[in-house]
Design a protein around this motif. Structure first.
Motif, PDB file in Angstrom:
ATOM      1  N   GLY A 128     -33.207  17.398   9.011  1.00 57.59           N
ATOM      2  CA  GLY A 128     -32.354  16.475   8.282  1.00 57.59           C
ATOM      3  C   GLY A 128     -31.636  15.472   9.160  1.00 57.59           C
ATOM      4  O   GLY A 128     -30.777  14.726   8.675  1.00 57.59           O
ATOM      5  N   ARG A 166     -35.355   9.779  13.861  1.00 50.19           N
ATOM      6  CA  ARG A 166     -36.011   9.421  12.608  1.00 50.19           C
ATOM      7  C   ARG A 166     -36.576   8.010  12.700  1.00 50.19           C
ATOM      8  O   ARG A 166     -35.841   7.054  12.958  1.00 50.19           O
ATOM      9  N   PRO A 169     -37.408   6.703   7.134  1.00 51.08           N
ATOM     10  CA  PRO A 169     -36.554   7.398   6.158  1.00 51.08           C
ATOM     11  C   PRO A 169     -37.159   7.465   4.766  1.00 51.08           C
ATOM     12  O   PRO A 169     -36.561   8.064   3.873  1.00 51.08           O
ATOM     13  N   LYS A 173     -38.349  14.651   4.939  1.00 49.01           N
ATOM     14  CA  LYS A 173     -37.621  14.709   6.206  1.00 49.01           C
ATOM     15  C   LYS A 173     -38.459  15.176   7.390  1.00 49.01           C
ATOM     16  O   LYS A 173     -38.268  14.695   8.503  1.00 49.01           O
ATOM     17  N   TRP A 395     -36.444  11.412   2.699  1.00 46.88           N
ATOM     18  CA  TRP A 395     -35.206  11.745   3.403  1.00 46.88           C
ATOM     19  C   TRP A 395     -34.037  10.914   2.909  1.00 46.88           C
ATOM     20  O   TRP A 395     -32.915  11.433   2.742  1.00 46.88           O
TER      21      TRP A 395
END
Length: 401
Positions: A128, A166, A169, A173, A395
């Motif tokens: 996450g 990340r 997005p 996730k 995510w």
């Protein structure tokens, strides 16, 4: 080549390193460099990358000779480097030239490494995480990093960091992550030490503000960072859960030494507790030895979580025994006024009281004991996994506090 022949070859090479580079008289970095050049840093690695391409079980053969002659325990000098970075680089770096440029200075401990995974909002739920990596539009291939990491051990001393960020997005996730190696001395990288219960500042917060990483320092494919991170985490748990290769080595040796030094505190009850702890430590050591021997030249699997789970809880029990053995002496601790562990030339483990307090983190770092039990239940025993409400959700749509 047979296992016996491999073991003999490893023993001969280790004896040669000790003969030509006596660890009691040469600098540590020179000795560790000789180990790397001989293929003894990680014997299961390929040749010319610090290894010999033999079973990892032979590492114990090398270590007994090298450390028996007074050589250091490299994992203690560069824990994130030896335990996590090296196997990840070996498996996922883009070229042998890149691997060589990182591995030898890592092996000699010239370059200390750290692991930039956990964030304030993404600890046990690592996937996450929110730190972003965005491709620079100028065409030079750099990635621009913004975000924050926390609980980063040795970040204040590290030259290089393993970074999970990340890059997309808009996908679930686990799918939108990419793995990088970042220069901790780069502009835009700020490290802030966190003072701990022990009085030390071993952990850190790290902030990234438009920090840049060349694409050549990406490990694995874009969007495949979770798979690369699994390489790191499995090796981390194996390293954290590993015991010394010698009988009676490791944390239990500290308890035995303290017992011998405090005859006035010895009681039948404490003797029985120490005996039980020694037996558990020996069982863990033998289990670790068997796992290393079975692993061949590959990496550890989820069963490495067994050693991490057992080792973390056993460490806490051993240091609790030490404090009980010390009695009133156990409350005498000077580490708050003199955080010696911040100095590079000090023994970061400190006195027994400090090691007891530091052991409180063992069941959290590298994956909590609850996470380890989930991994063992799902991936080793084949039990049904936990229900996940965000499964398949992009995510950016996952609710966050």
């Amino acid at each position: 080549m047979s296992n016996v022949a491999d073991a003999e070859r490893v023993a001969d090479l280790a004896a040669g390193v000790v003969r030509d580079h006596d660890p009691k008289s040469v600098p540590v970095q020179e000795f560790l460099g000789a180990c790397y050049d001989a293929g003894l840093s990680w014997v299961h690695f390929p040749e010319r990358l610090g290894g010999l391409g033999v079973s990892r079980g032979n590492q114990a053969v090398a270590d007994r000779i090298l450390q028996g002659a007074g050589g250091p325990v490299p994992l203690g000098l560069n824990p994130m480097g030896y335990g996590m970075a090296a196997p990840t680089i070996r498996e996922h770096a883009q070229s042998d030239d890149v691997k060589k440029s990182w591995l030898r200075p890592l092996a000699t401990t010239e370059d200390i490494w750290c692991q930039l995974f956990s964030e304030p909002g993404a600890g046990s739920d690592l996937a996450g995480l929110a730190t972003s990596a965005v491709r620079d539009g100028s065409g030079d291939g750099d990635w621009v990093i913004n975000g924050q990491k926390v609980w980063t051990s040795l970040a204040h001393r590290a030259r290089w960091g393993l970074l999970l960020a990340r890059t997309n997005p808009d996908v679930p996730k686990h799918k939108g992550l990419t793995y990088f190696v970042i220069d901790m001395h780069s502009p835009g990288v700020e490290t802030r030490p966190l003072r701990q219960l022990t009085g030390q500042a071993e952990f850190n917060e790290v902030y990234f503000t438009d920090a840049r990483i060349p694409d050549a320092h990406r490990l694995g494919e874009v969007g495949n960072g979770w798979a690369v991170a699994m390489t790191t985490l499995m090796n981390e748990r194996s390293a954290l859960g590993g015991s010394g290769s010698r009988r009676g080595a490791g944390t239990i040796s500290e308890a035995v030494s303290l017992w011998a030094a405090r005859p006035e505190r010895q009681t039948p009850v404490l003797r029985d507790r120490l005996t039980q702890l020694w037996l558990r430590s020996e069982a863990q050591r033998l289990t670790s030895e068997r796992s290393r021997a079975m692993a061949g030249v590959g990496g550890p699997g989820p069963e490495g979580s067994i050693g991490k789970l057992v080792g973390a809880e056993l460490n806490q029990h051993i240091y609790q025994f030490c404090m009980d053995l010390l009695g009133p002496e156990g409350i005498l601790y000077h580490g708050y006024a003199k955080p010696e562990g911040d100095r590079e030339d000090s023994d970061w483990r400190g006195p027994i009281q400090q090691r007891y307090m530091r052991s409180r983190a063992n069941t959290i770092e590298g994956g909590t004991s609850d996470v380890m039990r989930n991994i063992l239940g799902e991936r080793v025993l084949g039990l049904p996994g936990d229900l996940r409400a965000d499964a398949g959700m992009p995510w950016k749509e996952v609710p966050r506090g």
